[in-house]
Design a protein around this motif. Structure first.
Motif, PDB file in Angstrom:
ATOM      1  N   CYS A 267      63.306  -7.979  48.728  1.00 14.81           N
ATOM      2  CA  CYS A 267      64.590  -7.325  48.992  1.00 14.81           C
ATOM      3  C   CYS A 267      64.392  -5.859  49.361  1.00 14.81           C
ATOM      4  O   CYS A 267      65.053  -5.342  50.274  1.00 14.81           O
ATOM      5  CB  CYS A 267      65.503  -7.442  47.781  1.00 14.81           C
ATOM      6  SG  CYS A 267      66.044  -9.119  47.461  1.00 14.81           S
ATOM      7  N   LYS A 268      63.479  -5.183  48.662  1.00 14.98           N
ATOM      8  CA  LYS A 268      63.235  -3.773  48.949  1.00 14.98           C
ATOM      9  C   LYS A 268      62.684  -3.565  50.361  1.00 14.98           C
ATOM     10  O   LYS A 268      62.962  -2.553  51.008  1.00 14.98           O
ATOM     11  CB  LYS A 268      62.257  -3.186  47.927  1.00 14.98           C
ATOM     12  CG  LYS A 268      62.912  -2.672  46.655  1.00 14.98           C
ATOM     13  CD  LYS A 268      63.863  -1.512  46.953  1.00 14.98           C
ATOM     14  CE  LYS A 268      64.464  -0.928  45.712  1.00 14.98           C
ATOM     15  NZ  LYS A 268      65.468   0.120  46.018  1.00 14.98           N
TER      16      LYS A 268
ATOM     17  N   ALA B 142      66.980  -4.806  42.901  1.00 11.44           N
ATOM     18  CA  ALA B 142      66.463  -4.091  44.067  1.00 11.44           C
ATOM     19  C   ALA B 142      67.591  -3.469  44.877  1.00 11.44           C
ATOM     20  O   ALA B 142      67.515  -2.313  45.296  1.00 11.44           O
ATOM     21  CB  ALA B 142      65.638  -5.041  44.926  1.00 11.44           C
ATOM     22  N   ILE B 143      68.648  -4.224  45.085  1.00 14.15           N
ATOM     23  CA  ILE B 143      69.779  -3.744  45.879  1.00 14.15           C
ATOM     24  C   ILE B 143      70.433  -2.535  45.231  1.00 14.15           C
ATOM     25  O   ILE B 143      70.884  -1.605  45.909  1.00 14.15           O
ATOM     26  CB  ILE B 143      70.804  -4.887  46.082  1.00 14.15           C
ATOM     27  CG1 ILE B 143      70.227  -5.940  47.028  1.00 14.15           C
ATOM     28  CG2 ILE B 143      72.134  -4.359  46.614  1.00 14.15           C
ATOM     29  CD1 ILE B 143      71.035  -7.208  47.094  1.00 14.15           C
ATOM     30  N   HIS B 144      70.464  -2.505  43.899  1.00 14.18           N
ATOM     31  CA  HIS B 144      71.130  -1.414  43.177  1.00 14.18           C
ATOM     32  C   HIS B 144      70.151  -0.339  42.687  1.00 14.18           C
ATOM     33  O   HIS B 144      70.478   0.442  41.787  1.00 14.18           O
ATOM     34  CB  HIS B 144      71.941  -1.993  42.014  1.00 14.18           C
ATOM     35  CG  HIS B 144      73.148  -2.749  42.461  1.00 14.18           C
ATOM     36  ND1 HIS B 144      74.389  -2.169  42.577  1.00 14.18           N
ATOM     37  CD2 HIS B 144      73.305  -4.052  42.838  1.00 14.18           C
ATOM     38  CE1 HIS B 144      75.265  -3.082  43.000  1.00 14.18           C
ATOM     39  NE2 HIS B 144      74.636  -4.227  43.157  1.00 14.18           N
TER      40      HIS B 144
ATOM     41  N   LEU C 181      71.548 -11.607  51.814  1.00 15.04           N
ATOM     42  CA  LEU C 181      70.455 -12.311  51.163  1.00 15.04           C
ATOM     43  C   LEU C 181      70.864 -13.712  50.721  1.00 15.04           C
ATOM     44  O   LEU C 181      70.095 -14.664  50.854  1.00 15.04           O
ATOM     45  CB  LEU C 181      69.974 -11.508  49.951  1.00 15.04           C
ATOM     46  CG  LEU C 181      69.131 -10.277  50.271  1.00 15.04           C
ATOM     47  CD1 LEU C 181      68.919  -9.454  49.016  1.00 15.04           C
ATOM     48  CD2 LEU C 181      67.793 -10.673  50.872  1.00 15.04           C
ATOM     49  N   GLU C 182      72.070 -13.841  50.204  1.00 14.11           N
ATOM     50  CA  GLU C 182      72.547 -15.170  49.805  1.00 14.11           C
ATOM     51  C   GLU C 182      72.606 -16.102  51.005  1.00 14.11           C
ATOM     52  O   GLU C 182      72.224 -17.271  50.926  1.00 14.11           O
ATOM     53  CB  GLU C 182      73.915 -15.062  49.140  1.00 14.11           C
ATOM     54  CG  GLU C 182      73.875 -14.461  47.749  1.00 14.11           C
ATOM     55  CD  GLU C 182      75.189 -14.613  47.020  1.00 14.11           C
ATOM     56  OE1 GLU C 182      75.430 -15.687  46.450  1.00 14.11           O
ATOM     57  OE2 GLU C 182      75.990 -13.644  47.037  1.00 14.11           O
TER      58      GLU C 182
ATOM     59  N   LYS D 289      61.938 -13.451  55.577  1.00 17.94           N
ATOM     60  CA  LYS D 289      61.007 -14.575  55.508  1.00 17.94           C
ATOM     61  C   LYS D 289      60.380 -14.665  54.117  1.00 17.94           C
ATOM     62  O   LYS D 289      60.272 -15.742  53.533  1.00 17.94           O
ATOM     63  CB  LYS D 289      59.917 -14.428  56.568  1.00 17.94           C
ATOM     64  CG  LYS D 289      58.957 -15.610  56.620  1.00 17.94           C
ATOM     65  CD  LYS D 289      57.957 -15.484  57.759  1.00 17.94           C
ATOM     66  CE  LYS D 289      57.023 -16.695  57.805  1.00 17.94           C
ATOM     67  NZ  LYS D 289      56.038 -16.586  58.913  1.00 17.94           N
ATOM     68  N   ALA D 290      59.953 -13.509  53.592  1.00 21.55           N
ATOM     69  CA  ALA D 290      59.382 -13.490  52.240  1.00 21.55           C
ATOM     70  C   ALA D 290      60.422 -13.902  51.215  1.00 21.55           C
ATOM     71  O   ALA D 290      60.135 -14.624  50.253  1.00 21.55           O
ATOM     72  CB  ALA D 290      58.844 -12.092  51.931  1.00 21.55           C
TER      73      ALA D 290
END
Length: 226
Positions: free
Chosen positions: A70-71, A140-142, A121-122, A76-77
């Motif tokens: 996410c970061k 990661a998002i926050h 992401l979802e 793909k990962a």
């Protein structure tokens, strides 16, 4: 880490956060019936093994991989982590447990702290996202540091099973708290160690706990869903 992020982390991994964690025992219910876990000492030993060698280890590695994907905005990962999260559940009940909690966690976060990144992401995941991967992504998002988020996740993981043990064995609440206190150093050390792992390290070696979760599926009398 921003103060607002710390408050969110405490909220997301609080026992009151609506993921339904209270309804799962992670196979402990069968272990208690089979008299493998009978008191605080055997509960602590059981949990230490799960934390270091079983689901606690696998969840931590998936959490870290999710956080990094996410970061780096690497879809793909991220998809690879999501697929592995589904494949790695050792039994039908544990698969249900982690998928249901992951879905409930994301729903609550999405409705209260909505972000475009989470929705993206979802959508990229193409299927239900298991619990450790969901929490890792949201941290990661926050902008919650990996080690901090993972420590809080593992503490919540252990505390929930202790809560089940308090009701099942049964134990007094003070005994349950002592189990958590005795595992503090293990949780802290394990969280730090797992931040340096990759998906190549993904492994689990607690076959007895896995068998207990499978036998729980046909246990005659039970109060937990796993």
């Amino acid at each position: 880490m921003p103060e607002s992020a710390l408050i969110r982390l405490m909220t997301w991994l609080s026992p009151s956060f609506p993921v339904g964690a209270f309804s799962y025992s992670h196979g402990l219910e069968y272990a208690v019936e089979a008299e493998m876990v009978v008191d605080a000492v055997t509960l602590e030993s059981w949990l230490e093994d799960i934390l270091l060698h079983g689901s606690g280890r696998a969840d931590a590695i998936l959490f870290a991989a999710s956080w990094r994907a996410c970061k780096s905005s690497n879809d793909k990962a991220w998809q690879n982590v999501v697929e592995l999260g589904h494949a790695f559940a050792p039994s039908a009940e544990l698969a249900m447990e982690t998928r249901n909690q992951g879905a409930a966690f994301l729903k609550a976060v999405r409705e209260t702290w909505p972000t475009e990144n989470l929705q993206r992401l979802e959508n990229a995941g193409h299927r239900k996202i298991v619990y450790p991967i969901a929490v890792g992504a949201v941290c990661a998002i926050h902008d919650i540091a990996l080690a901090k988020g993972l420590t809080a996740y593992l503490h919540g993981f252990i505390a929930n099973i202790v809560s089940a043990g308090v009701r099942l064995i049964p134990l007094g609440q003070s005994e349950g708290l002592r189990v958590i206190a005795n595992l503090e150093a293990r949780i802290l050390g394990h969280a730090v160690a797992m931040t340096d792992t990759t998906l190549d390290d993904l492994a689990s070696s607690t076959p007895l706990a896995d068998i207990c979760s499978m036998r729980h599926e046909t246990q005659a009398t039970r109060i937990f869903r796993s």
